[in-house]
Design a protein around this motif. Structure first.
Motif, short mmCIF file in Angstrom:
data_model
loop_
_atom_site.label_atom_id
_atom_site.label_comp_id
_atom_site.label_asym_id
_atom_site.label_seq_id
_atom_site.Cartn_x
_atom_site.Cartn_y
_atom_site.Cartn_z
N ILE A 70 0.85 -1.20 0.00
CA ILE A 70 0.00 0.00 0.00
C ILE A 70 0.88 1.24 0.00
N ARG A 71 1.88 1.26 0.84
CA ARG A 71 2.77 2.42 0.93
C ARG A 71 3.52 2.62 -0.38
N LYS A 72 4.05 1.56 -0.95
CA LYS A 72 4.80 1.65 -2.22
C LYS A 72 3.89 2.21 -3.33
N PHE A 73 2.66 1.71 -3.41
CA PHE A 73 1.70 2.19 -4.40
C PHE A 73 1.42 3.67 -4.19
N ALA A 74 1.13 4.06 -2.96
CA ALA A 74 0.81 5.46 -2.66
C ALA A 74 1.99 6.37 -2.98
N GLU A 75 3.19 5.94 -2.65
CA GLU A 75 4.37 6.77 -2.93
C GLU A 75 4.58 6.92 -4.43
N SER A 76 4.42 5.84 -5.17
CA SER A 76 4.58 5.88 -6.62
C SER A 76 3.53 6.79 -7.27
N GLN A 77 2.28 6.62 -6.87
CA GLN A 77 1.20 7.44 -7.42
C GLN A 77 1.39 8.91 -7.04
N ALA A 78 1.80 9.16 -5.81
CA ALA A 78 2.00 10.53 -5.33
C ALA A 78 3.10 11.23 -6.14
N ARG A 79 4.19 10.51 -6.41
CA ARG A 79 5.27 11.10 -7.24
C ARG A 79 4.74 11.46 -8.62
N LYS A 80 3.99 10.54 -9.21
CA LYS A 80 3.44 10.74 -10.55
C LYS A 80 2.50 11.95 -10.58
N LEU A 81 1.76 12.14 -9.50
CA LEU A 81 0.73 13.18 -9.45
C LEU A 81 1.17 14.43 -8.71
N ASP A 82 2.44 14.47 -8.33
CA ASP A 82 3.02 15.61 -7.60
C ASP A 82 2.23 15.91 -6.32
#
Length: 183
Positions: free
Chosen positions: A104-116
């Protein structure tokens, strides 16, 4: 809302993944139009990784149809929304040893980077969107099938089969009002 039903919907949702990329499309491009409502690439990119987002377009169409159907039926989804202190809105700590928490954390971090965005901010917004989708689906299914009560795995399988049939039927009934623009 029954936790078992929430998890069932989430599991179906997760297992629809494949490997189509939307990175070549602009967020504002329309992926599909469902009874006049647009589903954009940005909508898909927010919820899913770029390499699998297009695989969820059919699910997004189903959710949009259900959402419109629930509104047309004047049903209230509030009973099926999670409480504001929902565990899913909280991002697992960086040092978690739980494998699910790590994913969950890895997904959220990846998506957050992508979406600034900040990962915690992304997780909260993501949880709200998923909760709303689940609330619409559960409200629709409860209206059509009654409250879900599972008595063992067989009951869950039967309920899932009936649910899938209802969703397929809803898509077929509205086939002429669904336009997929990106594949």
């Amino acid at each position: 809302m029954s936790r078992i039903l929430q998890y069932s919907i989430l599991i179906v949702f997760i297992f629809l993944a494949g490997c189509n990329s939307i990175s070549k499309y602009d967020d504002n491009e329309v992926a599909a139009i469902v009874k006049g409502q647009e589903i954009t690439i940005g909508d898909l990119r927010f919820l899913y990784p770029d390499d699998t987002a297009l695989d969820y377009l059919e699910w997004a169409i189903n959710v949009e149809l259900v959402k419109q159907e629930v509104k047309d039926m004047s049903l209230d989804i509030s009973e099926n929304l999670s409480d504001t202190d929902d565990w899913f809105e909280e991002l697992p700590p960086k040092n978690t040893t739980d494998e699910g928490g790590k994913q969950i954390r890895k997904f959220a971090e990846s998506q957050a980077r992508k979406l600034d965005m900040k990962p915690e901010e992304y997780q909260q917004e993501y949880a709200k969107k998923i909760d709303e989708q689940n609330a619409y689906i559960v409200t629709y299914l409860e209206e059509k099938l009654g409250k879900a009560e599972f008595y063992g795995e067989k009951g869950m399988v039967e309920f899932n089969e009936k649910s899938n049939y209802l969703l397929e039927e809803l898509v077929e009934e509205n086939e002429d009002e669904i336009e997929v623009l990106i594949e």
